[in-house]
Design an enzyme around this catalytic site. Sequence first.
Site, PDB file in Angstrom:
ATOM      1  N   ASP A  49       0.839  -1.206   0.000  1.00 11.12           N
ATOM      2  CA  ASP A  49       0.000   0.000   0.000  1.00 11.12           C
ATOM      3  C   ASP A  49       0.876   1.260   0.000  1.00 11.12           C
ATOM      4  O   ASP A  49       0.365   2.381  -0.109  1.00 11.12           O
ATOM      5  CB  ASP A  49      -1.008  -0.006   1.155  1.00 11.12           C
ATOM      6  CG  ASP A  49      -0.347  -0.003   2.522  1.00 11.12           C
ATOM      7  OD1 ASP A  49       0.886  -0.177   2.602  1.00 11.12           O
ATOM      8  OD2 ASP A  49      -1.070   0.162   3.525  1.00 11.12           O
ATOM      9  N   SER A  50       2.203   1.075   0.057  1.00  6.92           N
ATOM     10  CA  SER A  50       3.117   2.202  -0.164  1.00  6.92           C
ATOM     11  C   SER A  50       2.845   2.832  -1.523  1.00  6.92           C
ATOM     12  O   SER A  50       3.264   3.962  -1.779  1.00  6.92           O
ATOM     13  CB  SER A  50       4.575   1.738  -0.081  1.00  6.92           C
ATOM     14  OG  SER A  50       4.800   0.634  -0.933  1.00  6.92           O
ATOM     15  N   ASP A  88      -1.151  -6.116  -0.258  1.00  8.78           N
ATOM     16  CA  ASP A  88      -1.435  -5.501   1.047  1.00  8.78           C
ATOM     17  C   ASP A  88      -2.928  -5.262   1.237  1.00  8.78           C
ATOM     18  O   ASP A  88      -3.601  -4.776   0.320  1.00  8.78           O
ATOM     19  CB  ASP A  88      -0.756  -4.121   1.106  1.00  8.78           C
ATOM     20  CG  ASP A  88       0.414  -4.089   2.064  1.00  8.78           C
ATOM     21  OD1 ASP A  88       0.514  -4.984   2.925  1.00  8.78           O
ATOM     22  OD2 ASP A  88       1.231  -3.158   1.936  1.00  8.78           O
ATOM     23  N   LYS A 118      -1.171  -9.395   2.880  1.00 13.92           N
ATOM     24  CA  LYS A 118      -0.384  -8.946   4.035  1.00 13.92           C
ATOM     25  C   LYS A 118      -1.230  -7.959   4.822  1.00 13.92           C
ATOM     26  O   LYS A 118      -1.958  -7.164   4.239  1.00 13.92           O
ATOM     27  CB  LYS A 118       0.923  -8.285   3.595  1.00 13.92           C
ATOM     28  CG  LYS A 118       1.729  -7.699   4.758  1.00 13.92           C
ATOM     29  CD  LYS A 118       3.128  -7.311   4.367  1.00 13.92           C
ATOM     30  CE  LYS A 118       3.257  -5.959   3.722  1.00 13.92           C
ATOM     31  NZ  LYS A 118       2.767  -4.833   4.562  1.00 13.92           N
ATOM     32  N   GLU A 120      -1.092  -5.450   8.658  1.00  8.68           N
ATOM     33  CA  GLU A 120      -0.239  -4.889   9.710  1.00  8.68           C
ATOM     34  C   GLU A 120      -0.817  -5.156  11.093  1.00  8.68           C
ATOM     35  O   GLU A 120      -2.041  -5.131  11.267  1.00  8.68           O
ATOM     36  CB  GLU A 120      -0.091  -3.373   9.502  1.00  8.68           C
ATOM     37  CG  GLU A 120       0.631  -3.019   8.220  1.00  8.68           C
ATOM     38  CD  GLU A 120       0.826  -1.517   8.029  1.00  8.68           C
ATOM     39  OE1 GLU A 120       0.524  -0.731   8.964  1.00  8.68           O
ATOM     40  OE2 GLU A 120       1.278  -1.129   6.945  1.00  8.68           O
ATOM     41  N   GLU A 187       9.580  -4.209   9.973  1.00 11.28           N
ATOM     42  CA  GLU A 187       9.936  -2.916   9.357  1.00 11.28           C
ATOM     43  C   GLU A 187      10.437  -1.941  10.410  1.00 11.28           C
ATOM     44  O   GLU A 187       9.875  -1.839  11.512  1.00 11.28           O
ATOM     45  CB  GLU A 187       8.717  -2.321   8.631  1.00 11.28           C
ATOM     46  CG  GLU A 187       9.045  -0.946   8.032  1.00 11.28           C
ATOM     47  CD  GLU A 187       8.007  -0.395   7.064  1.00 11.28           C
ATOM     48  OE1 GLU A 187       6.982  -1.057   6.825  1.00 11.28           O
ATOM     49  OE2 GLU A 187       8.247   0.724   6.559  1.00 11.28           O
TER      50      GLU A 187
HETATM   51  O1  KIV Z   1       3.551  -1.123   1.564  1.00  7.06           O
HETATM   52  C1  KIV Z   1       4.708  -1.567   1.475  1.00  7.06           C
HETATM   53  O2  KIV Z   1       5.425  -1.337   0.500  1.00  7.06           O
HETATM   54  C2  KIV Z   1       5.200  -2.383   2.580  1.00  7.06           C
HETATM   55  C3  KIV Z   1       6.645  -2.722   2.598  1.00  7.06           C
HETATM   56  C4  KIV Z   1       7.437  -1.512   2.867  1.00  7.06           C
HETATM   57  C5  KIV Z   1       6.956  -3.837   3.519  1.00  7.06           C
HETATM   58  O3  KIV Z   1       4.448  -2.737   3.432  1.00  7.06           O
END
Ligand code: KIV
Length: 269
Positions: A49-50, A88, A118, A120, A187
């Site tokens: 989600d970055s 994510d 994924k 968090e 992280e």
């Molecule tokens: O969103 C993302 O790119 C991430 C990574 C930095 C692990 O969660």
Amino acid sequence: MSAQKPVRRITTPQIAGRKGGEPIVSLTSYHAHTAAIVDQHADFILVGDSLGMVMHGMETTVGVPLDLMIMHGRAVVRGTKRALIVVDMPFGSYEESPNMAFRNAAKIMKETGCGAVKLEGGARMAETIRFLVERGIPVMAHIGLTPQSSHVMGGFKTQGRDEETWAAHEADAKAVAEAGAFALVLEGMVEPLAARITKQVAIPTIGIGASAECDGQILVLEDMLGLGSTPPKFVRVYGDLGGQIEKAVSDYAADVRSRNFPGEDELYR
Ligand code: KIV
């Protein structure tokens, strides 16, 4: 003539089986063309989600909608053949209840074709992780600096600087591993704590600004390519794509301004 064997994608049990073995190579990717390049070298690709910050200019990942993750996830799955694709779950799509998390994780998996999601959070997300895994959704966990909680954490701060907090991070790692996560992203975590957690859990740890003792590393592709804003300090930069694009665009602009561009005759000759 024998039919060509289809290339099989790397699976979540294969990633889990790499604990303590050959380091796991991973990068983020958000589009089909970069994913096709990364696919040749990475064990898994994260549609992180970055992308909200890297591609869409958001200040944090909090505003990223589920549909955007699905759109980019689809592109990355289309562009790849080999790597495991992990997508994510964005902020607000899973925290409320295991049922809500299942509905949205299933939507991500059905609509993108990815192999895992994924999310968090540590101990507080363990029940949800167990619920998803028991219902067929492989989950990668993510603890330490969790950007979706940056408003609570007071920014993007390295975790574990105060040794008194280590026990809580260790408990988070243990909880998500016991709940059935197949791998764990650490992280922005001080090196000795990430190394300790890596020794304590039976699933592979994937570090980003954590420790070389982790079972693998992930970086944001644009950061390691030198494209976009200044990357975090821990990122080793392997390219200068920003500089190359800048030069190419400026050469192009100069060509156009001096009418130095091909006409139709040249193009179709
Ligand atoms: O969103 C993302 O790119 C991430 C990574 C930095 C692990 O969660």
